[in-house]
Design a protein around this motif. Structure first.
Motif, short mmCIF file in Angstrom:
data_model
loop_
_atom_site.label_atom_id
_atom_site.label_comp_id
_atom_site.label_asym_id
_atom_site.label_seq_id
_atom_site.Cartn_x
_atom_site.Cartn_y
_atom_site.Cartn_z
N ALA A 31 -45.09 -39.23 35.58
CA ALA A 31 -45.83 -38.56 36.67
C ALA A 31 -47.02 -37.89 36.01
O ALA A 31 -46.87 -37.14 35.05
CB ALA A 31 -44.95 -37.54 37.38
N LEU A 32 -48.22 -38.12 36.54
CA LEU A 32 -49.44 -37.67 35.89
C LEU A 32 -50.25 -36.76 36.81
O LEU A 32 -50.42 -37.05 37.99
CB LEU A 32 -50.30 -38.87 35.50
CG LEU A 32 -49.63 -39.89 34.57
CD1 LEU A 32 -50.41 -41.20 34.54
CD2 LEU A 32 -49.51 -39.31 33.17
N SER A 33 -50.75 -35.65 36.26
CA SER A 33 -51.61 -34.75 37.02
C SER A 33 -52.63 -34.15 36.07
O SER A 33 -52.47 -34.20 34.85
CB SER A 33 -50.80 -33.64 37.70
OG SER A 33 -50.12 -32.85 36.74
N ALA A 34 -53.71 -33.60 36.63
CA ALA A 34 -54.78 -33.03 35.80
C ALA A 34 -55.26 -31.72 36.40
O ALA A 34 -55.23 -31.53 37.63
CB ALA A 34 -55.95 -34.00 35.70
N GLU A 35 -55.69 -30.81 35.53
CA GLU A 35 -56.22 -29.52 35.97
C GLU A 35 -57.19 -28.99 34.92
O GLU A 35 -56.93 -29.08 33.72
CB GLU A 35 -55.09 -28.52 36.19
CG GLU A 35 -55.56 -27.21 36.82
CD GLU A 35 -54.39 -26.30 37.19
OE1 GLU A 35 -54.52 -25.54 38.15
OE2 GLU A 35 -53.34 -26.39 36.52
N LYS A 36 -58.32 -28.44 35.36
CA LYS A 36 -59.29 -27.88 34.43
C LYS A 36 -58.69 -26.67 33.71
O LYS A 36 -58.00 -25.86 34.33
CB LYS A 36 -60.55 -27.45 35.18
CG LYS A 36 -61.33 -28.60 35.79
CD LYS A 36 -62.55 -28.09 36.56
CE LYS A 36 -63.24 -29.22 37.29
NZ LYS A 36 -64.39 -28.74 38.09
N ASN A 37 -58.99 -26.57 32.44
CA ASN A 37 -58.51 -25.45 31.63
C ASN A 37 -59.71 -24.88 30.88
O ASN A 37 -60.05 -25.34 29.79
CB ASN A 37 -57.43 -25.92 30.66
CG ASN A 37 -56.81 -24.78 29.87
OD1 ASN A 37 -57.42 -23.72 29.70
ND2 ASN A 37 -55.60 -24.99 29.38
N CYS A 38 -60.35 -23.87 31.45
CA CYS A 38 -61.55 -23.31 30.85
C CYS A 38 -61.22 -22.53 29.57
O CYS A 38 -62.08 -22.40 28.70
CB CYS A 38 -62.28 -22.42 31.85
SG CYS A 38 -63.15 -23.36 33.13
N ALA A 39 -60.01 -22.02 29.46
CA ALA A 39 -59.64 -21.28 28.24
C ALA A 39 -59.67 -22.19 27.03
O ALA A 39 -60.03 -21.77 25.92
CB ALA A 39 -58.26 -20.67 28.40
N LYS A 40 -59.34 -23.47 27.22
CA LYS A 40 -59.33 -24.42 26.13
C LYS A 40 -60.53 -25.36 26.15
O LYS A 40 -60.65 -26.25 25.30
CB LYS A 40 -58.03 -25.25 26.16
CG LYS A 40 -56.79 -24.42 25.87
CD LYS A 40 -55.55 -25.30 25.81
CE LYS A 40 -54.31 -24.48 25.47
NZ LYS A 40 -53.08 -25.32 25.41
N GLY A 41 -61.42 -25.18 27.14
CA GLY A 41 -62.62 -26.01 27.20
C GLY A 41 -62.35 -27.47 27.45
O GLY A 41 -62.88 -28.34 26.75
N GLY A 42 -61.53 -27.76 28.44
CA GLY A 42 -61.23 -29.15 28.72
C GLY A 42 -60.41 -29.33 29.98
O GLY A 42 -60.34 -28.44 30.83
N VAL A 43 -59.80 -30.48 30.10
CA VAL A 43 -58.95 -30.82 31.24
C VAL A 43 -57.53 -31.05 30.73
O VAL A 43 -57.32 -31.82 29.79
CB VAL A 43 -59.46 -32.07 31.96
CG1 VAL A 43 -58.50 -32.49 33.06
CG2 VAL A 43 -60.84 -31.83 32.55
N ASP A 44 -56.56 -30.38 31.31
CA ASP A 44 -55.16 -30.56 30.95
C ASP A 44 -54.59 -31.77 31.69
O ASP A 44 -54.64 -31.84 32.92
CB ASP A 44 -54.33 -29.33 31.35
CG ASP A 44 -54.52 -28.17 30.39
OD1 ASP A 44 -55.03 -28.40 29.27
OD2 ASP A 44 -54.17 -27.03 30.76
N ILE A 45 -54.07 -32.71 30.94
CA ILE A 45 -53.34 -33.84 31.51
C ILE A 45 -51.86 -33.58 31.30
O ILE A 45 -51.40 -33.47 30.16
CB ILE A 45 -53.73 -35.17 30.84
CG1 ILE A 45 -55.23 -35.43 30.99
CG2 ILE A 45 -52.92 -36.32 31.43
CD1 ILE A 45 -55.69 -35.60 32.42
N THR A 46 -51.13 -33.45 32.38
CA THR A 46 -49.69 -33.23 32.29
C THR A 46 -48.96 -34.52 32.63
O THR A 46 -49.20 -35.11 33.69
CB THR A 46 -49.24 -32.11 33.24
OG1 THR A 46 -49.88 -30.89 32.86
CG2 THR A 46 -47.73 -31.90 33.17
N ALA A 47 -48.12 -34.96 31.72
CA ALA A 47 -47.33 -36.18 31.92
C ALA A 47 -45.86 -35.81 31.81
O ALA A 47 -45.42 -35.30 30.78
CB ALA A 47 -47.70 -37.23 30.89
#
Length: 469
Positions: A318-334
């Motif tokens: 199952a895949l989802s994405a969310e912006k993560n400004c603290a880490k300067g990128g996009v979190d991909i959760t699998a």
């Protein structure tokens, strides 16, 4: 009302051998169409109208000053409702008709801002939440306030905290309000989302319930719409008691009930409600129109979507994405609720998710860069994610005429690449155009292709070649 101040576009030239392999894998996928996954965890989606109630302000930097309009924007909510917002991103342009989505502070320039809570306090204690302008003027020590001067003073106070800007209202009464709000502001917590589903994606084996997906909302109730092909596929949305669910409320747990004989596949459920969006919620645009923060809401339509993937055997991600400004990128959760490990390689690093486990990987991005990538996994799973990473406000480099109060209309979204539509105050005409770079990620049984595009001096910042089509 932005100030021109972004320097030359910066893009890290990253090349991976696996990128060529990933590109080839997608090219060989034939007519497969990538599902465009939800880009936010739910809430209101709205279209920016324009600056409606405003006055004037002067921004100073290094001995240079520039006059700009300051005040309230208005947005039209998709499927009904109206929002009033202030800007928290003074150095970026606005784009008329840009589509905005309700976004957690963690996905905006407010992330890491120790004074973000003070901005919410200002919103709660000033116009338009406080519409007794005589009482507001008395508290501020002002002779009187109009809607225009109240909006200007409020925006100036917000900019002092959101952008660390040296800014003053032109009108003396508006300036008194700005000073009062600035010195009186106290920390306040981030408001909760108007509606969200947690998690936004689940997976599992056929013949069981996939989930739970928990409803989080400030609405009294939400309507639940099952998958579009529910009647034919037999996939139902049920509660913990196994009964079909047509409505839910905050804290309700929803499940996808998948028949044992269902072929490997996927489905989505949709929830919707009517409520007032909490003051202080942030709004961002995929077209990189300046970030807004909510000052007022009518009864508005809010919604959220969750997806499910299932298979009889093997890995089921199952895949989802969310912006993560603290880490300067996009979190991909699998997450993997199958009966076999799910392994993929990301930026040269191999990641294995055991059956029943979950892992989040952050894709690093350059500030202001658009992204558009498709992840393809086993059992025909394809997810497409796109957006713009806009996490910072930066100092302005003056020298270009800003929008004036007589011309408060933002640029049109989706214009041509000639640059005529983009507000001149947001992007330099001599910004170099950098060729797009394809960065590929190889997955076991599939691939992901990731495109970075440079910022152009135009209003079509979100226009890009889609993947997986």
């Amino acid at each position: 009302m932005p100030i021109r101040g972004r320097g030359a576009a910066r893009l890290a030239a990253v090349t991976l051998a696996s990128g060529l392999l990933a590109a080839g894998a997608v090219a060989g996928a034939g007519a497969a169409v990538a599902e465009e996954a939800p880009q936010h965890r739910g809430g209101a989606t709205a279209t920016l109208g324009g600056l409606q109630t405003y006055g004037q302000a002067v921004v100073r930097d290094g001995g240079t000053s520039q006059q700009v309009p300051a005040g309230l924007f208005e947005m039209s909510v998709e499927d009904g409702g109206t929002l009033q917002t202030y800007c928290v991103d003074i150095h970026n342009p606005t784009q008329k008709d840009a589509k905005y989505q309700e976004t957690p502070w963690s996905g905006t320039s407010l992330n890491g801002n120790r004074d973000a809570g003070k901005i919410r306090w200002i919103l709660q204690h000033s116009y338009p939440q406080v519409n007794d302008l005589a009482a507001l003027a008395k508290k501020a020590g002002a002779t009187s306030l109009t809607e225009e001067t109240a909006a200007a003073g409020t925006q100036v106070a917000i900019w002092r905290y959101s952008d660390r800007a040296r800014v003053d209202a032109v009108d003396p009464q508006a300036e008194k309000l700005a000073d009062y709000l600035h010195r009186s502001a106290r920390a306040s917590v981030e408001p909760k989302a108007s509606l969200t589903l947690e998690p936004p994606a689940v997976s599992g084996r056929t013949g069981g319930r996939l989930g739970p997906v928990t409803v989080r909302t400030d609405a009294e109730a939400v309507t639940v719409t099952p998958p579009a092909d529910s009647a034919a596929s037999g996939v139902k949305v049920v509660g913990k008691d196994g009964k079909r669910v047509k409505s839910a409320r905050d804290g309700s747990r929803l499940y996808f009930d998948v028949p044992k004989d269902a072929p490997d596949g996927s489905a989505a459920l949709f929830v919707q409600a009517s409520t007032t969006v909490p003051v202080g919620r942030a709004f961002t645009s995929e077209t990189r129109s300046q970030t807004q923060i909510l000052a007022g809401s009518s009864e508005s339509t809010v919604s959220a979507t969750a997806t499910a993937d299932w298979a009889a055997k093997g890995a089921v991600p199952a895949l989802s994405a969310e912006k993560n400004c603290a880490k300067g990128g996009v979190d991909i959760t699998a997450s993997n609720q199958g009966d076999a490990p799910f392994t993929f390689s990301l930026m040269g690093v191999s990641h294995t998710i055991k059956a029943g486990a979950s892992q989040t990987v952050t894709i690093p991005l350059q500030e202001d860069q658009a992204y558009d990538f498709t992840i393809t996994g086993p059992n025909g799973v394809q997810k497409r994610f796109k957006g713009v990473l806009d996490c910072r406000t930066e100092d302005a480099a003056f020298g270009t005429k800003a929008q004036t109060a007589a011309e408060p209309i933002p640029a049109a979204a989706g214009g041509t690449s000639g640059g005529g539509d983009l507000a001149e105050t947001g992007s330099s005409s001599n910004t170099p155009l950098i060729a797009g770079i394809a960065v590929g990620f190889v997955l076991l049984g599939g691939a992901a292709v990731f495109f970075l595009r440079p910022k152009k001096a135009s209003a079509n910042a979100s226009s890009m070649t889609p993947t997986g089509k």
